[in-house]
Design a protein around this motif. Structure first.
Motif, PDB file in Angstrom:
ATOM      1  N   ILE A 192      87.098  15.657 -40.808  1.00  0.00           N
ATOM      2  CA  ILE A 192      86.070  15.337 -41.803  1.00  0.00           C
ATOM      3  C   ILE A 192      84.695  15.637 -41.206  1.00  0.00           C
ATOM      4  O   ILE A 192      84.500  15.591 -39.997  1.00  0.00           O
ATOM      5  CB  ILE A 192      86.134  13.865 -42.263  1.00  0.00           C
ATOM      6  N   ASP A 193      83.763  15.950 -42.083  1.00  0.00           N
ATOM      7  CA  ASP A 193      82.392  16.249 -41.653  1.00  0.00           C
ATOM      8  C   ASP A 193      81.442  15.441 -42.533  1.00  0.00           C
ATOM      9  O   ASP A 193      81.130  15.836 -43.662  1.00  0.00           O
ATOM     10  CB  ASP A 193      82.117  17.749 -41.774  1.00  0.00           C
ATOM     11  N   ILE A 194      81.018  14.281 -42.036  1.00  0.00           N
ATOM     12  CA  ILE A 194      80.144  13.400 -42.803  1.00  0.00           C
ATOM     13  C   ILE A 194      78.933  13.069 -41.952  1.00  0.00           C
ATOM     14  O   ILE A 194      78.964  13.199 -40.728  1.00  0.00           O
ATOM     15  CB  ILE A 194      80.870  12.102 -43.218  1.00  0.00           C
ATOM     16  N   PRO A 195      77.833  12.639 -42.563  1.00  0.00           N
ATOM     17  CA  PRO A 195      76.633  12.322 -41.781  1.00  0.00           C
ATOM     18  C   PRO A 195      76.881  11.173 -40.797  1.00  0.00           C
ATOM     19  O   PRO A 195      77.634  10.250 -41.092  1.00  0.00           O
ATOM     20  CB  PRO A 195      75.613  11.908 -42.861  1.00  0.00           C
ATOM     21  N   ALA A 196      76.240  11.276 -39.639  1.00  0.00           N
ATOM     22  CA  ALA A 196      76.310  10.182 -38.673  1.00  0.00           C
ATOM     23  C   ALA A 196      75.535   8.991 -39.227  1.00  0.00           C
ATOM     24  O   ALA A 196      74.466   9.139 -39.833  1.00  0.00           O
ATOM     25  CB  ALA A 196      75.732  10.616 -37.341  1.00  0.00           C
ATOM     26  N   ARG A 197      76.078   7.805 -39.023  1.00  0.00           N
ATOM     27  CA  ARG A 197      75.424   6.586 -39.496  1.00  0.00           C
ATOM     28  C   ARG A 197      75.495   5.541 -38.407  1.00  0.00           C
ATOM     29  O   ARG A 197      76.566   5.245 -37.887  1.00  0.00           O
ATOM     30  CB  ARG A 197      76.115   6.058 -40.755  1.00  0.00           C
ATOM     31  N   ARG A 198      74.355   4.965 -38.080  1.00  0.00           N
ATOM     32  CA  ARG A 198      74.318   3.888 -37.089  1.00  0.00           C
ATOM     33  C   ARG A 198      73.906   2.598 -37.805  1.00  0.00           C
ATOM     34  O   ARG A 198      72.729   2.365 -38.063  1.00  0.00           O
ATOM     35  CB  ARG A 198      73.330   4.216 -35.966  1.00  0.00           C
ATOM     36  N   PHE A 199      74.886   1.818 -38.188  1.00  0.00           N
ATOM     37  CA  PHE A 199      74.648   0.543 -38.868  1.00  0.00           C
ATOM     38  C   PHE A 199      73.791   0.733 -40.120  1.00  0.00           C
ATOM     39  O   PHE A 199      72.778   0.063 -40.308  1.00  0.00           O
ATOM     40  CB  PHE A 199      73.998  -0.473 -37.930  1.00  0.00           C
ATOM     41  N   GLN A 200      74.201   1.687 -40.952  1.00  0.00           N
ATOM     42  CA  GLN A 200      73.435   1.947 -42.167  1.00  0.00           C
ATOM     43  C   GLN A 200      73.810   0.928 -43.247  1.00  0.00           C
ATOM     44  O   GLN A 200      74.952   0.822 -43.678  1.00  0.00           O
ATOM     45  CB  GLN A 200      73.705   3.367 -42.683  1.00  0.00           C
ATOM     46  N   ARG A 201      72.811   0.169 -43.685  1.00  0.00           N
ATOM     47  CA  ARG A 201      73.014  -0.838 -44.719  1.00  0.00           C
ATOM     48  C   ARG A 201      72.677  -0.196 -46.069  1.00  0.00           C
ATOM     49  O   ARG A 201      71.528   0.154 -46.354  1.00  0.00           O
ATOM     50  CB  ARG A 201      72.145  -2.063 -44.454  1.00  0.00           C
ATOM     51  N   LEU A 202      73.696  -0.040 -46.891  1.00  0.00           N
ATOM     52  CA  LEU A 202      73.538   0.542 -48.225  1.00  0.00           C
ATOM     53  C   LEU A 202      73.615  -0.573 -49.274  1.00  0.00           C
ATOM     54  O   LEU A 202      73.818  -1.749 -48.939  1.00  0.00           O
ATOM     55  CB  LEU A 202      74.620   1.598 -48.447  1.00  0.00           C
ATOM     56  N   GLU A 203      73.489  -0.212 -50.508  1.00  0.00           N
ATOM     57  CA  GLU A 203      73.452  -1.230 -51.558  1.00  0.00           C
ATOM     58  C   GLU A 203      74.723  -2.057 -51.605  1.00  0.00           C
ATOM     59  O   GLU A 203      74.687  -3.281 -51.802  1.00  0.00           O
ATOM     60  CB  GLU A 203      73.220  -0.559 -52.921  1.00  0.00           C
ATOM     61  N   ARG A 204      75.859  -1.423 -51.369  1.00  0.00           N
ATOM     62  CA  ARG A 204      77.140  -2.117 -51.540  1.00  0.00           C
ATOM     63  C   ARG A 204      77.787  -2.527 -50.218  1.00  0.00           C
ATOM     64  O   ARG A 204      78.823  -3.184 -50.228  1.00  0.00           O
ATOM     65  CB  ARG A 204      78.107  -1.237 -52.336  1.00  0.00           C
ATOM     66  N   GLY A 205      77.202  -2.110 -49.094  1.00  0.00           N
ATOM     67  CA  GLY A 205      77.844  -2.513 -47.854  1.00  0.00           C
ATOM     68  C   GLY A 205      77.276  -1.816 -46.630  1.00  0.00           C
ATOM     69  O   GLY A 205      76.250  -1.113 -46.691  1.00  0.00           O
ATOM     70  N   LEU A 206      77.974  -2.006 -45.521  1.00  0.00           N
ATOM     71  CA  LEU A 206      77.579  -1.450 -44.218  1.00  0.00           C
ATOM     72  C   LEU A 206      78.480  -0.266 -43.893  1.00  0.00           C
ATOM     73  O   LEU A 206      79.713  -0.354 -44.014  1.00  0.00           O
ATOM     74  CB  LEU A 206      77.725  -2.529 -43.136  1.00  0.00           C
ATOM     75  N   ALA A 207      77.895   0.835 -43.420  1.00  0.00           N
ATOM     76  CA  ALA A 207      78.668   2.030 -43.063  1.00  0.00           C
ATOM     77  C   ALA A 207      78.249   2.517 -41.681  1.00  0.00           C
ATOM     78  O   ALA A 207      77.056   2.578 -41.370  1.00  0.00           O
ATOM     79  CB  ALA A 207      78.469   3.134 -44.095  1.00  0.00           C
ATOM     80  N   ILE A 208      79.234   2.865 -40.868  1.00  0.00           N
ATOM     81  CA  ILE A 208      78.997   3.377 -39.512  1.00  0.00           C
ATOM     82  C   ILE A 208      79.874   4.608 -39.337  1.00  0.00           C
ATOM     83  O   ILE A 208      81.066   4.595 -39.689  1.00  0.00           O
ATOM     84  CB  ILE A 208      79.356   2.316 -38.441  1.00  0.00           C
ATOM     85  N   ALA A 209      79.303   5.683 -38.819  1.00  0.00           N
ATOM     86  CA  ALA A 209      80.078   6.901 -38.564  1.00  0.00           C
ATOM     87  C   ALA A 209      79.534   7.581 -37.317  1.00  0.00           C
ATOM     88  O   ALA A 209      78.319   7.765 -37.187  1.00  0.00           O
ATOM     89  CB  ALA A 209      80.010   7.849 -39.749  1.00  0.00           C
ATOM     90  N   ALA A 210      80.416   7.955 -36.412  1.00  0.00           N
ATOM     91  CA  ALA A 210      80.016   8.648 -35.188  1.00  0.00           C
ATOM     92  C   ALA A 210      81.086   9.667 -34.835  1.00  0.00           C
ATOM     93  O   ALA A 210      82.283   9.338 -34.785  1.00  0.00           O
ATOM     94  CB  ALA A 210      79.836   7.655 -34.044  1.00  0.00           C
ATOM     95  N   ARG A 211      80.659  10.899 -34.606  1.00  0.00           N
ATOM     96  CA  ARG A 211      81.582  11.993 -34.311  1.00  0.00           C
ATOM     97  C   ARG A 211      81.653  12.192 -32.804  1.00  0.00           C
ATOM     98  O   ARG A 211      80.634  12.271 -32.120  1.00  0.00           O
ATOM     99  CB  ARG A 211      81.103  13.266 -35.003  1.00  0.00           C
ATOM    100  N   SER A 212      82.868  12.287 -32.252  1.00  0.00           N
ATOM    101  CA  SER A 212      83.069  12.483 -30.820  1.00  0.00           C
ATOM    102  C   SER A 212      82.987  13.956 -30.481  1.00  0.00           C
ATOM    103  O   SER A 212      83.104  14.818 -31.365  1.00  0.00           O
ATOM    104  CB  SER A 212      84.435  11.944 -30.399  1.00  0.00           C
TER     105      SER A 212
END
Length: 768
Positions: A192-212
């Motif tokens: 998968i190729d999605i934007p990196a997210r460091r503790f991103q607080r969005l309207e509906r919840g928390l999202a974190i993504a980090a690619r190795s």
């Protein structure tokens, strides 16, 4: 009628550790450093493939460095920026490993398993704990293995089996706290190729993504307001796929999940970490949300605090209350960590109602005292135990800088720089030489500026300080008694230092390894070790676990070949070059030796000296010139004497010196009169130094080889070899390994009661 096949298998050990995760393996290694026989049982047949915990904080890195483990990890990514509840936080504090370091849990487990097994721990995978029975003098555990039930009898049992601890359940240990209210689902997903997210607080919840770097993306998601699922199974990919879409609007359904799990904000802590002969460490003792990687680090530090205390308890060396101090110290640390994790969970997983609190905290973190306070709490660098009266800033804190690699023993560091002061410290600590090493160090190298001496526990925390000139012995002796028990009688120190070795090797189980790495953590200098007997000695000591300085006078390439051979066999060694028998020889030798030791261990401590270098005469009486005579004595006698003299400042308590003599001191050869005279002098070194070094429990002995294959062309002549072989009672010539094995024994703890001795290693040539 009951046959032999119906008898339930039984394992006897001193400590059984339940759980082969990082905490259990760390504890097993610490116990082995303390000389305790340990069996680790693990229900999983194979190591985990899930890298749940990947963050190593500064204090854990210091501990790994102090045990010589960091090389096993290779290069680790480092980032000084961490977070507190998702709010960026600079973790930089004074110390050698600022910030946080990333290591997959699978790698951490692999490094710790290799270390524990190399020290002699026994690991039984595929063995699930089914019962625990407490007795007054032991613990009986039953495990179900691939071949059926096995009973294990031990003095103590330690539960390191995680948040759903079987040990905790079987013993009914009180585990107060609160259940989960929120959860975070996570997965490692390939493709998968999605934007990196460091503790991103969005309207509906928390999202974190980090690619190795390997192209795998770790995703974590929490939906605001959703309660923790009462799961009877791990979540599936569909769970995180759907939650991710609802929170971010992105589709990751085309990815390939490598694993999926969840963690929640349940918070519990055992009321007591010790229940008689059963103890707990890691997530078996405390359950918390692993925010910021604190859970793994907390557990590993539990293991290091417990390991040396339990080892002293098992060896009957622990002072009263030492084992109970494990609960007192680590329960308080755990309670504090759980409190900061609960605060972070509220800030991280709370919805819009926590935004005001997050804004205020972000402003406070910008203030340096607040930043330092939070960074110290998360990294573990601010831990300070109550080690007794005194107001010095180091007392109870960890020794941060340059703490040398030790083998699970206490350390008395002399930073005063005066030989007489050093001698007084050694004399005061001599009755504890089986538990405490005494070393000299430059203050600036260990962070002791303005301090004359410190006593450091095996877990790196300072328990005694002298900072006003040469101390009297009374405060130091009191501290030694408080933390390391009653002193041993001086004439029994060497024996008691290795009491645990006797216990663990007497009538060993059939499956035990024969090579117990008796010299693991030791350092050795072998002079003249680029070939022949010296090479065999260097390779033998390295196989026993010692770090070996391979000395040569001129043949650097040959010495490097020895080092390469040792390293290819899994050992450690380095080359030191210095020509012996010339002015300044010993000075040059120790400059190179100390530099090599410092680079590899952080210390110049030396445990073993083998004086093997020598030159032969090989000329008749008539042809022996004064120059030849002087050269023989310069290399064979003067150099060993001054090497020993110079090594006295480096040799640790219980050190070993072995001098290679010759059978020619007992067997006449007129062509080697001058050479035989030098070897006779070498034997006198052992006789007289033995009495001089005995108060420091250092042994010194002479080994006399006979006719030994040394690469000389004469050994290529079958007739000559056959003639020489007849001189031995065994009808053969000696091999370098024959002598090396004798030296290895004298260098080991098993030779504690042999000193000032002449050992005939001639294969019976001297029998007449």
């Amino acid at each position: 009628m009951t046959g032999a096949a119906d008898v339930q298998p039984r394992i006897d050990t001193q400590v059984v550790v339940v759980g082969a995760g990082p905490v259990g393996l760390m504890l097993a290694g610490e116990l082995r450093l303390g000389g305790v026989d340990v069996v680790v049982v693990e229900s999983r047949a194979e190591p985990t493939t899930e890298s749940r915990a990947s963050t190593l904080h500064a204090r854990t890195m210091e501990i790994f460095a102090s045990r010589g483990l960091l090389n096993g990890f290779g290069e680790l990514p480092n980032d000084v920026m961490g977070h507190f509840g998702g709010i960026p936080l600079d973790l930089t504090l004074p110390g050698p490993y600022p910030g946080q370091w990333k290591a997959p849990q699978v790698r951490t487990e692999a490094v710790l398993q290799e270390w524990a097994l190399s020290l002699g721990a026994r690991l039984r995978r595929g063995h699930a704990l089914t019962s625990v029975t407490l007795h007054q003098d032991r613990v009986e555990a039953e495990v179900s293995g691939p071949a059926g039930p096995v009973r294990i009898s031990a003095q103590y049992l330690v539960g390191c089996d995680g948040g759903h601890s079987t040990v905790r359940r079987l013993t009914g240990a009180e585990f107060p706290g609160r259940d989960a209210g929120r959860e975070l689902i996570r997965a490692d997903v390939a493709g998968i190729d999605i934007p990196a997210r460091r503790f991103q607080r969005l309207e509906r919840g928390l999202a974190i993504a980090a690619r190795s770097p390997q192209g795998v993306t770790r995703v974590m998601v929490h939906e605001f307001g959703s309660a923790a699922a009462q799961r009877t199974r791990d979540p599936e990919f569909a769970d995180i796929r759907d939650a991710w879409r609802r929170v971010t609007g992105e589709d990751i359904s085309h990815g390939t999940p490598l694993w999926v799990n969840s963690f929640d904000d349940a918070s519990r802590q055992l009321a007591r970490y010790r229940h008689g002969r059963v103890l707990f460490a890691g997530d078996a003792a405390h359950q918390q949300m692993p925010i910021g990687g604190q859970a793994l680090n907390l557990g590993l530090q539990d293991a290091v605090n417990l390991g040396w205390k339990l080892a002293l308890q098992v060896r009957d060396r622990a002072p009263a209350g030492l084992l109970d101090s494990y609960h007192a110290e680590r329960h308080a640390v755990g309670r504090r960590v759980l409190a900061n994790i609960n605060a972070q969970a509220l800030l991280l997983l709370g919805g819009p109602e926590v935004e005001a609190a997050r804004c205020v905290l972000a402003e406070l973190i910008a203030l340096e005292p607040v930043r330092q306070r939070l960074a110290g709490a998360i990294s573990g660098l601010d831990i300070r135990y109550d080690t007794g009266p005194g107001g010095h800033s180091l007392l109870g804190a960890r020794l941060a800088h340059g703490h040398p690699v030790r083998s699970g023993r206490g350390l008395l560091i002399d930073a005063y720089g005066d030989p007489e002061h050093h001698l007084r410290l050694r004399r005061a600590a001599a009755p504890w030489a089986d538990r405490v090493d005494v070393v000299a160090a430059e203050p600036e190298t260990v962070g002791l500026s303005g301090t004359d001496a410190v006593l450091v526990r095996p877990d790196g925390h300072v328990v005694w300080i002298a900072s006003a000139g040469p101390p009297g012995p009374e405060p130091l002796v009191a501290a030694l008694r408080t933390w390391f028990g009653e002193p041993a009688r001086l004439d029994h120190v060497s024996a008691t230092r290795d009491l645990s070795v006797e216990r663990t090797t007497r009538n060993p189980p059939a499956e035990r390894r024969h090579d117990m790495n008796r010299l693991t953590g030791k350092t050795a200098l072998v002079t003249g070790s680029s070939r022949g007997i010296g090479r065999a000695i260097a390779e033998r000591l390295a196989r026993e676990g010692a770090l070996v300085a391979v000395h040569c006078s001129t043949g650097v390439e040959a010495a490097e070949d020895v080092v390469a051979s040792i390293e290819s066999d899994g050992g450690r060694a380095f080359v030191v070059q210095a020509e012996l028998g010339v002015p300044g020889d010993v000075h040059e030798l120790f400059l190179a030796l100390e530099q090599g030791l410092k680079e590899r261990t952080g210390s110049t401590d030396l445990d073993i000296v083998v004086n093997n270098a020598g030159v032969m005469g090989g000329v008749s009486v008539e042809d022996t010139t004064q120059e030849k005579f002087d050269r023989l004595f310069a290399v064979n006698v003067r150099a060993p004497f001054f090497i020993i003299q110079r090594a006295l400042a480096n040799l640790t308590e219980g050190g070993r010196i072995v001098n290679i003599s010759s059978g020619l001191t007992r067997f006449a050869n007129p062509d080697e009169i001058a050479y035989a005279m030098t070897k006779g002098a070498v034997e006198q070194l052992a006789l007289h130094f033995a009495k001089y070094l005995a108060p420091r429990n250092i042994t010194i002995n002479s080994v006399a080889p006979g006719i030994t294959r040394n690469g000389s062309p004469v050994f290529d002549i079958p007739e000559a070899v056959e003639q020489m072989a007849q001189l031995s009672a065994f009808g053969r010539v000696g091999e370098p390994q024959d002598v090396a094995d004798v030296v290895a024994f004298l260098a080991s703890p098993d030779a504690r009661w042999v000193t000032g001795a002449f050992i005939d290693a001639s294969g019976g040539t001297l029998l007449g």
